[in-house]
Design an enzyme around this catalytic site. Structure first.
Site, PDB file in Angstrom:
ATOM      1  N   ASP A  21       4.205   0.917 -11.211  1.00 23.00           N
ATOM      2  CA  ASP A  21       5.294   1.597 -10.501  1.00 23.00           C
ATOM      3  C   ASP A  21       5.927   2.628 -11.419  1.00 23.00           C
ATOM      4  OD1 ASP A  21       7.495   2.324  -9.020  1.00 23.00           O
ATOM      5  OD2 ASP A  21       8.631   0.511  -9.516  1.00 23.00           O
ATOM      6  N   ASP A  98     -10.215   3.141   1.037  1.00 24.64           N
ATOM      7  CA  ASP A  98     -10.323   2.068   2.019  1.00 24.64           C
ATOM      8  C   ASP A  98     -10.302   2.712   3.400  1.00 24.64           C
ATOM      9  OD1 ASP A  98     -10.053  -0.686   3.066  1.00 24.64           O
ATOM     10  OD2 ASP A  98      -9.294  -1.111   1.048  1.00 24.64           O
ATOM     11  N   ASP A 206     -13.062  -1.667   5.889  1.00 24.88           N
ATOM     12  CA  ASP A 206     -12.344  -2.899   6.201  1.00 24.88           C
ATOM     13  C   ASP A 206     -12.910  -3.586   7.454  1.00 24.88           C
ATOM     14  OD1 ASP A 206      -9.803  -4.370   5.461  1.00 24.88           O
ATOM     15  OD2 ASP A 206      -9.344  -3.937   7.554  1.00 24.88           O
ATOM     16  N   GLU A 264     -16.995  -4.292   4.425  1.00 25.60           N
ATOM     17  CA  GLU A 264     -16.477  -5.670   4.335  1.00 25.60           C
ATOM     18  C   GLU A 264     -16.875  -6.393   5.619  1.00 25.60           C
ATOM     19  OE1 GLU A 264     -12.376  -8.259   3.916  1.00 25.60           O
ATOM     20  OE2 GLU A 264     -12.515  -6.599   5.319  1.00 25.60           O
ATOM     21  N   HIS A 336      -8.055  -8.430  -3.289  1.00 24.54           N
ATOM     22  CA  HIS A 336      -6.666  -8.671  -2.903  1.00 24.54           C
ATOM     23  C   HIS A 336      -6.509  -9.777  -1.867  1.00 24.54           C
ATOM     24  CE1 HIS A 336      -8.473  -6.148   0.050  1.00 24.54           C
ATOM     25  NE2 HIS A 336      -7.458  -6.356   0.869  1.00 24.54           N
ATOM     26  N   ASP A 337      -7.615 -10.331  -1.371  1.00 27.95           N
ATOM     27  CA  ASP A 337      -7.552 -11.401  -0.374  1.00 27.95           C
ATOM     28  C   ASP A 337      -7.932 -12.762  -0.947  1.00 27.95           C
ATOM     29  OD1 ASP A 337      -6.959  -9.515   1.632  1.00 27.95           O
ATOM     30  OD2 ASP A 337      -9.095  -9.209   2.088  1.00 27.95           O
TER      31      ASP A 337
END
Ligand code: GLC
Length: 566
Positions: A21, A98, A206, A264, A336-337
């Protein structure tokens, strides 16, 4: 045909919200990524995949897109994006975006139009259906079918204004796009082309194998204890799936080389993956399959099942063999999943964390396929100590908790136990850059708490320590770039019935590699043929003192190389 560049490539995934950040609002941004590109380039990876940064209400952290051709203000601007892309290219890497087109956000203008009336020209861009025959719209049980959403609750949302329902396989803010409609497909292809023209190098797609649905949308089977039916058979690898991907390829990718496409595909089988990735069919370069990360799931979603190593090896062996001649594998433990692999299949205690993280990295990277490294994996980052449900932010964790505890009568403790081990927020805690209060991630308040172990586990410490997980990953990536046996070697699984050791060979020309990883906290001896000869071969890589014979220490991995004489 010349071998594609991505056979030799390693991909690094960034989850922008949790990476770095720069403006102090507690959420990662593009400027933060630009500032840390050297960390990634230093690992030696070839490609960066960015999780979504498009304009989004952030209901599912950006997997709900309201403008596909703009950057969410939380992350920055298109000018920042162009600067990032240039920074990636300058360092000799590529950037993959993505692509989330199974659904959009309900705040996308397409959906706003579509929901404005049953005769709107975009009505058919989404899956609108009337109530079940003879039922009053909007009353319990009147949904068009019994499907449950992936995030808990029904897959249908009622719209009182038009007295119809729309389908959302994920959250109600993620309405599914209707790919049967050619205008939808054209709009997606135009958007993809716009990004490629801007200079991006491909897409991670995705849940792409959900885009073709059986238009009859029949009820699904109901699992014991569940309130909803499983629609999977009607939308996983659906009837027009291959046709849509071929059309996309022709309209978007034909004539552009050096692209990378990865689909994916939850629920994809080896046989289907061969078809998706056969270069002659021109669909996608590789797929993300799920069998190996579902290995520790069982019939009851709220029970933790321990890893059975023999089962895991069986899965990898089938995928390696299935895509040996035609197609290509992707290789991943983390994204991330998924929970952090060192906590899941390794041992994240201070004694074994680094060693088991390295073992897991080596075993994965030395398979045949393209490895993916998820941010923080190269530091051996661990799952987070979530105290209560209030510590979770993920829409899936919250949705599953509500469904299980409020509607299915599960005990909150049981549900929490599983979420702590498996919840997606484990992967989403901020990247650990240094030992300072918020790990160098932000000067503000992080959107999700930083893991307290960042005082030990962080990039600054890892860079300085030649024995760190980071430098071990660097070496693994280097090995892939240096040695064709890693890229192209045939794969043979050894010791399929061993409960502790994961062992295989790779062979290319007259070079042979032997990889053995100890998936246990006990010493273990590998009883393989030829053990004597192997133990005097060149030890290319290990994470513990060189073993005597093939007797491995806890969590040790060894990689031997030899030249075969004819
Ligand atoms: C994919 C993404 C996941 C997201 C879902 C819906 O599985 O990886 O994060 O929630 O699709 O877009």
């Amino acid at each position: 045909m010349e071998n594609p560049w991505w056979h030799r490539a390693v991909v690094y995934q960034i989850y922008p919200r949790s990476f770095a950040d720069a403006d102090g609002d507690g959420m990662g941004d593009l400027r933060g990524i630009i500032d840390h590109l050297d960390h990634i380039a230093g690992l030696g990876v070839d490609v960066i995949w960015l999780s979504p940064i498009y304009r989004s209400p952030q209901d599912d952290n950006g997997y709900d897109i309201s403008d596909y051709q703009d950057i969410d203000p939380v992350f920055g601007t298109l000018a920042d994006f162009d600067e990032l892309l240039a920074g990636v290219h300058e360092r000799g890497m590529r950037l993959v975006m993505d692509l989330v087109v199974n659904h959009s956000s309900d705040e996308h203008p397409w959906f706003t139009e579509s929901s404005s009336g049953t005769d709107n020209p975009k009505r058919d861009w989404y899956w609108w259906r009337p109530a079940r025959d003879g039922m009053e719209p909007g009353t319990p049980g009147a949904e068009p079918n019994n499907w449950g959403s992936v995030f808990g609750g029904s897959a249908w949302e009622y719209d009182p204004a038009t007295r119809e329902y729309y389908l959302h396989l994920f959250s109600r803010k993620q309405p599914d796009l209707n790919w049967e409609n050619p205008e939808v497909r054209e709009a997606v292809y135009a958007m993809m082309t716009w990004w490629l023209d801007r200079g991006v190098d491909g897409f991670r797609m995705d849940v792409i194998n959900f885009i073709s649905k059986d238009p009859a949308l029949p009820d699904g089977a109901v699992r014991a204890g569940s309130a909803y039916g499983d629609g999977g058979p009607s939308f996983i690898d659906g009837p027009r799936m291959h046709e849509f991907l071929r059309e996309m390829h022709e309209r978007v990718f034909a004539g552009r080389d050096k692209m990378l496409t990865v689909g994916e595909m939850p629920g994809v089988t080896v046989a289907e993956a061969v078809r998706y990735t056969d270069p002659a069919r021109r669909e996608v370069d590789m797929v993300f399959a799920f069998e190996h990360v579902d290995v520790d799931r069982g019939p009851d979603p709220w029970t933790l099942y321990p890893l059975q190593l023999t089962k895991l090896k069986g899965i990898f062996a089938r995928w390696q063999a299935g895509l040996a001649e035609v197609g290509w594998n992707s290789l991943y433990w983390n994204n991330h999943d998924q929970p952090r692999v060192v906590s899941r299949f390794g041992d994240d205690s201070p004694q074994w964390r680094e060693r088991s993280a390295k073992m897991l990295g080596a075993v994965l990277h030395l398979h045949r396929g393209t490895p993916y490294v998820y941010q923080g994996e190269e530091l051996g980052m661990t799952n987070a100590p979530f105290a209560s449900i209030a510590d979770f932010r993920d829409i899936e964790a919250l949705g599953h908790y509500a469904q299980a505890v409020d509607h299915e009568g599960r005990s909150p403790e049981d549900v929490l136990t599983v979420l702590r081990a498996r919840g997606r927020d484990n992967a989403r805690t901020p990247m650990q850059w240094d030992a300072s209060p918020h790990a160098g991630f932000t000067t503000g308040t992080p959107w999700l708490a930083v893991n307290p172990n960042h005082t030990e586990i962080n990039a600054a410490a890892a860079a300085k320590d030649p024995d760190s997980v980071y430098h071990f990953y660097r070496r693994l990536i280097e090995l892939r770039h240096e040695d064709p046996v890693v890229v192209y070697g045939d794969f043979t699984m050894l010791l399929p019935d061993d409960e502790r050791l994961y062992a295989f060979t790779r062979r290319h020309g007259d070079t042979e590699l032997l990889v053995i990883g100890n998936f246990s906290g006990e010493p273990a001896r590998a009883g393989i043929d030829d053990a004597g000869a192997w133990s005097s071969a060149e030890l290319v890589l290990t994470n513990a003192p060189a073993p005597a014979g093939l007797e491995l220490e806890p969590w040790q991995v060894v990689v031997y190389r030899r030249t075969l004489t004819r």
